[in-house]
Write a protein that holds these residues in place. Structure first.
Motif, PDB file in Angstrom:
ATOM      1  N   SER A  88       4.354   9.199  79.859  1.00 56.58           N
ATOM      2  CA  SER A  88       5.678   9.745  79.549  1.00 56.58           C
ATOM      3  C   SER A  88       6.785   8.782  79.959  1.00 56.58           C
ATOM      4  O   SER A  88       7.782   8.608  79.258  1.00 56.58           O
ATOM      5  CB  SER A  88       5.876  11.096  80.244  1.00 56.58           C
ATOM      6  N   ARG A  89       6.625   8.144  81.096  1.00 49.61           N
ATOM      7  CA  ARG A  89       7.658   7.233  81.578  1.00 49.61           C
ATOM      8  C   ARG A  89       7.759   5.995  80.684  1.00 49.61           C
ATOM      9  O   ARG A  89       8.854   5.492  80.408  1.00 49.61           O
ATOM     10  CB  ARG A  89       7.389   6.867  83.033  1.00 49.61           C
ATOM     11  N   ALA A  90       6.613   5.497  80.230  1.00 49.39           N
ATOM     12  CA  ALA A  90       6.639   4.358  79.310  1.00 49.39           C
ATOM     13  C   ALA A  90       7.358   4.727  78.022  1.00 49.39           C
ATOM     14  O   ALA A  90       8.139   3.940  77.488  1.00 49.39           O
ATOM     15  CB  ALA A  90       5.215   3.892  79.025  1.00 49.39           C
ATOM     16  N   ALA A  91       7.094   5.933  77.516  1.00 50.09           N
ATOM     17  CA  ALA A  91       7.752   6.389  76.289  1.00 50.09           C
ATOM     18  C   ALA A  91       9.253   6.547  76.495  1.00 50.09           C
ATOM     19  O   ALA A  91      10.064   6.183  75.622  1.00 50.09           O
ATOM     20  CB  ALA A  91       7.132   7.705  75.822  1.00 50.09           C
ATOM     21  N   LEU A  99       1.024   4.218  74.085  1.00 49.34           N
ATOM     22  CA  LEU A  99      -0.124   3.359  73.799  1.00 49.34           C
ATOM     23  C   LEU A  99       0.304   2.001  73.254  1.00 49.34           C
ATOM     24  O   LEU A  99      -0.378   0.996  73.461  1.00 49.34           O
ATOM     25  CB  LEU A  99      -1.068   4.049  72.813  1.00 49.34           C
ATOM     26  N   LYS A 100       1.438   1.960  72.592  1.00 47.78           N
ATOM     27  CA  LYS A 100       1.932   0.694  72.049  1.00 47.78           C
ATOM     28  C   LYS A 100       2.529  -0.205  73.132  1.00 47.78           C
ATOM     29  O   LYS A 100       2.746  -1.397  72.896  1.00 47.78           O
ATOM     30  CB  LYS A 100       2.980   0.961  70.973  1.00 47.78           C
ATOM     31  N   THR A 101       2.790   0.370  74.308  1.00 45.88           N
ATOM     32  CA  THR A 101       3.420  -0.396  75.385  1.00 45.88           C
ATOM     33  C   THR A 101       2.414  -1.013  76.341  1.00 45.88           C
ATOM     34  O   THR A 101       2.801  -1.697  77.285  1.00 45.88           O
ATOM     35  CB  THR A 101       4.369   0.498  76.206  1.00 45.88           C
ATOM     36  N   GLY A 102       1.120  -0.753  76.131  1.00 44.42           N
ATOM     37  CA  GLY A 102       0.093  -1.265  77.027  1.00 44.42           C
ATOM     38  C   GLY A 102      -0.364  -0.277  78.076  1.00 44.42           C
ATOM     39  O   GLY A 102      -1.329  -0.540  78.802  1.00 44.42           O
ATOM     40  N   VAL A 103       0.305   0.870  78.191  1.00 46.32           N
ATOM     41  CA  VAL A 103      -0.068   1.879  79.188  1.00 46.32           C
ATOM     42  C   VAL A 103      -1.194   2.741  78.634  1.00 46.32           C
ATOM     43  O   VAL A 103      -1.100   3.258  77.518  1.00 46.32           O
ATOM     44  CB  VAL A 103       1.143   2.746  79.562  1.00 46.32           C
ATOM     45  N   THR A 104      -2.262   2.888  79.413  1.00 51.92           N
ATOM     46  CA  THR A 104      -3.398   3.700  78.970  1.00 51.92           C
ATOM     47  C   THR A 104      -3.974   4.570  80.077  1.00 51.92           C
ATOM     48  O   THR A 104      -4.981   5.245  79.866  1.00 51.92           O
ATOM     49  CB  THR A 104      -4.536   2.806  78.437  1.00 51.92           C
ATOM     50  N   SER A 470      -2.197  -2.810  66.960  1.00 54.76           N
ATOM     51  CA  SER A 470      -1.011  -3.336  67.631  1.00 54.76           C
ATOM     52  C   SER A 470      -1.391  -3.853  69.020  1.00 54.76           C
ATOM     53  O   SER A 470      -2.566  -3.902  69.386  1.00 54.76           O
ATOM     54  CB  SER A 470       0.052  -2.243  67.741  1.00 54.76           C
ATOM     55  N   LYS A 471      -0.369  -4.226  69.814  1.00 51.86           N
ATOM     56  CA  LYS A 471      -0.626  -4.739  71.158  1.00 51.86           C
ATOM     57  C   LYS A 471      -0.849  -3.583  72.127  1.00 51.86           C
ATOM     58  O   LYS A 471      -0.068  -3.341  73.050  1.00 51.86           O
ATOM     59  CB  LYS A 471       0.533  -5.610  71.623  1.00 51.86           C
ATOM     60  N   SER A 472      -1.923  -2.863  71.895  1.00 52.47           N
ATOM     61  CA  SER A 472      -2.232  -1.713  72.729  1.00 52.47           C
ATOM     62  C   SER A 472      -3.466  -2.006  73.579  1.00 52.47           C
ATOM     63  O   SER A 472      -4.177  -2.978  73.349  1.00 52.47           O
ATOM     64  CB  SER A 472      -2.490  -0.492  71.846  1.00 52.47           C
ATOM     65  N   TYR A 473      -3.691  -1.145  74.544  1.00 58.49           N
ATOM     66  CA  TYR A 473      -4.882  -1.235  75.395  1.00 58.49           C
ATOM     67  C   TYR A 473      -4.998  -2.616  76.045  1.00 58.49           C
ATOM     68  O   TYR A 473      -5.974  -3.333  75.877  1.00 58.49           O
ATOM     69  CB  TYR A 473      -6.145  -0.900  74.584  1.00 58.49           C
ATOM     70  N   ASN A 474      -3.970  -2.978  76.811  1.00 59.91           N
ATOM     71  CA  ASN A 474      -3.945  -4.274  77.487  1.00 59.91           C
ATOM     72  C   ASN A 474      -4.036  -4.101  78.994  1.00 59.91           C
ATOM     73  O   ASN A 474      -3.561  -3.108  79.550  1.00 59.91           O
ATOM     74  CB  ASN A 474      -2.636  -5.011  77.171  1.00 59.91           C
ATOM     75  N   MET A 475      -4.604  -5.078  79.653  1.00 61.78           N
ATOM     76  CA  MET A 475      -4.548  -5.169  81.110  1.00 61.78           C
ATOM     77  C   MET A 475      -3.337  -6.024  81.492  1.00 61.78           C
ATOM     78  O   MET A 475      -2.827  -6.802  80.676  1.00 61.78           O
ATOM     79  CB  MET A 475      -5.838  -5.778  81.648  1.00 61.78           C
TER      80      MET A 475
END
Length: 639
Positions: A88-91, A99-104, A470-475
């Motif tokens: 929620s905070r990333a959104a 998910l598009k911001t890398g947060v998972t 997209s640039k999702s699911y990143n460490m």
């Protein structure tokens, strides 16, 4: 120069009369103040349910200040966010689906927002606003990801969740507050508002409360004990009671400083309510009392009670108090607040949020379409550590792991207009609800309305496929020597890859037991040089372990770990309650945690990965007692 925040907080009083204070105060609005861009105060609370307000029908809790704020605001009756905090905070901060911001996830390095995301504070800061935030950040806790690196002029990163005598970092410097944390965060925010009243400001007050553990000042707890409530429920409601008092203090400050007519005040939560504190919880009957609307679910679920939140927006006399039933999502706040302040948005931003501000001028704004996603993707790690399709909130997101994230197995939901399609929430694989007539989600129409369900499912699947592309699911990429800083911390639970034997956890990596066990970390070296390296660990018999750290260009190793790091582990490790014997007492930081010197390592700007490897371990060891917490790098000066 920052103000002294080593404060002792005192008893707070109710300020539920703040809407009427302006009539009692004498101040004039100059032409300068009339032309000043609007201020923004964004108040976000943690784990507050939609029904945790007397305004929303809870007959037990007393929230006169929040109620007064709501009654003086535009109330969004259909406002939604994600079911847990970091997403929620990333959104909120980016205006994009999390998910598009890398947060998972909420830990394990998977709560870091990609560094190429534009944060709302950066937009305000670049347009001349003074920006501040205080409290829970939960969007990355190393250099580059911290709030003072992402558009906040003043930021207090609060350690979670010590509610009395909090420890944190104010623009990178350790600060220790005295008294109750909600009081202290409010003190900081009020000081910022007063100091910047002649400038446009953006203030983000991100409270920890009422997230568990449920702890509150005794005077607030006693109010509910005297009503005959149990201790757990009285503690929870005492937290909300104190929160209400402090929101009243902020409202009073805005009035007293003559800022009410030119300040946008926003109030929201971050997800639905949770059922228990870490030692105790509510009974089934108490849960019903807490949730008089009887919405289904709780925090962590995609049913209504997990994702529905209050949203109040007050803007002096410029917005009339009313109710809006438009479907609105948390991503909408970014473009809407920017538009309300008449600021330009960079053309490069690909926002998912919709600017709803024209609705205030009685213009048509289409409903948002809402996508909810489990913060923990389901996939096959490809080893004997996991069954197929398991939920893995701590597993490193390797390319191989991400390939197994097929739509069929994910926990998702899609709300479009009157209909809500839910995928893999519970025992039912698919659910369909007509939320308008069935807000409690009691009648699953999946079998009766295939002509509704199928298009929704297809849209959701296309959306998910686009996210995967997209640039999702990143460490995280750990920034070394960021802005010339001499110290860098790499949390070992944020690896880009680990060998099969290792187990990644929320706050450490464990199971170091076999020769060549290895964890890999993505790095970016901003400042070249020689760095002394320390290993923060909790390893039984650590003297029998030999480790090395290397890049593609250099390496360092020790044949035997030693306890030579002293007791200074740094603010964020010492302030992390996961490392305490007693969740409430920082003084119980575990004595089994040690700091060992690994030698020195030469880092170059072309180094992109760093490797931590177990060279050897002697004797029979319990792998569960071999945990590594962090790598700490200290650059050698004046080489």
């Amino acid at each position: 120069m920052f103000r002294d925040y080593k404060l002792t907080t005192t008893k707070k009083y109710l300020y539920f009369l703040f809407p009427f204070l302006s009539s009692l105060l004498c101040f004039s609005c100059s032409t300068e103040s009339e032309n000043k861009p609007p201020n923004v105060i964004l108040i976000q609370v943690d784990d507050l349910g939609f029904d945790d307000l007397s305004l929303h029908g809870n007959s037990i809790i007393e929230t006169p200040n929040i109620d007064a704020l709501g009654e003086a605001s535009v109330q969004f009756d259909n406002f939604y966010l994600q079911s847990v905090c970091a997403p929620s905070r990333a959104a909120l901060l980016t205006g994009r689906n999390f998910l598009k911001t890398g947060v998972t996830s909420v830990h394990s390095g998977r709560d870091y927002m990609n560094l190429d995301e534009t944060v709302i504070s950066q937009v305000f800061q670049s347009n001349g606003y003074k920006t501040g935030m205080w409290g829970k950040w939960h969007s990355g806790k190393t250099d580059g990801y911290l709030p003072w690196d992402r558009g906040f002029d003043e930021a207090y990163y609060s350690c979670l969740y010590n509610y009395f005598d909090n420890t944190g970092l104010l623009n990178g410097k350790e600060v220790n507050t005295n008294g109750y944390t909600t009081d202290a965060l409010t003190d900081m925010a009020i000081s910022f508002i007063k100091s910047n009243k002649d400038l446009p400001f953006f203030a983000y007050i991100s409270h920890l409360a009422p997230h568990n553990p449920w702890r509150a000042p005794q005077e607030n707890v006693d109010k509910y004990l005297e009503k005959g409530l149990s201790e757990p429920m009285s503690l929870l409601y005492g937290m909300i009671d104190n929160l209400d008092e402090n929101i009243g203090r902020v409202m009073q400050t805005v009035e007293e400083q003559g800022l009410a007519d030119n300040t946008i005040i926003v109030f929201l939560s971050d997800n639905g309510p949770w059922t228990k504190s870490y030692r105790f919880g509510l009974t089934e009957e108490e849960w019903k009392l807490r949730n008089p609307s009887a919405f289904r679910g709780n925090k962590g679920t995609n049913w209504e009670n997990g994702v529905k939140s209050p949203l109040f927006i007050k803007f002096g006399n410029q917005l009339k108090s009313t109710h809006i039933d438009r479907l609105t999502k948390i991503e909408d706040l970014f473009p809407s607040l920017v538009a309300m302040c008449h600021l330009p948005l960079p053309d490069s931003l690909q926002l998912d949020g919709i600017d709803f501000s024209p609705i205030f001028d009685k213009k048509e704004v289409p409903d948002s379409e809402l996508v909810f996603a489990s913060h923990s993707p389901k996939g096959n790690i490809g080893t004997d550590k996991a069954d197929k399709n398991m939920s893995t909130p701590s597993e490193p997101l390797t390319p191989q792991f991400k390939e197994s994230f097929i739509f069929e197995n994910q926990g998702l939901a899609f709300r479009k207009g009157e209909w809500k399609f839910i995928h893999n929430q519970d025992q039912s694989k698919k659910e369909l609800y007509h939320v308008i007539s069935d807000p409690r989600e009691t009648k699953n129409l999946i079998g009766e309305k295939p002509e509704i369900a199928k298009p929704l499912e297809e849209e959701l699947e296309k959306w998910y496929d686009d996210v995967l592309a997209s640039k999702s699911y990143n460490m995280p990429v750990f920034q070394i020597g960021f802005k010339g800083r001499t110290s860098t911390q790499i949390y070992t639970c944020g690896p880009s890859a680990i060998s099969q034997n290792l187990k990644n956890n929320n706050h450490n990596i464990e199971n170091w037991s076999a020769k060549d066990d290895q964890a890999t970390y993505d790095i970016k070296v901003h400042t070249e040089g020689t760095y002394n390296v320390f290993l923060v660990h909790e390893i039984e018999g650590f003297q029998d372990y030999s480790f090395s750290l290397s890049t593609n260009n250099a390496s360092t190793s020790v044949t035997s770990l030693e306890d030579n790091g002293g007791k200074n582990f740094g603010t964020l490790i010492e302030g992390e309650s996961a490392y305490w014997e007693n969740f409430d007492l920082k003084s119980t930081f575990r004595k089994t945690i040690k700091r060992s010197n690994l030698g020195s390592l030469q880092l170059k700007k072309n180094d992109s990965k760093i490797y931590l490897k177990l060279n050897e371990v002697t004797g029979n060891k319990n792998p569960e007692n071999a945990k590594i917490i962090a790598l700490q790098l200290e650059r050698v000066k004046d080489e």
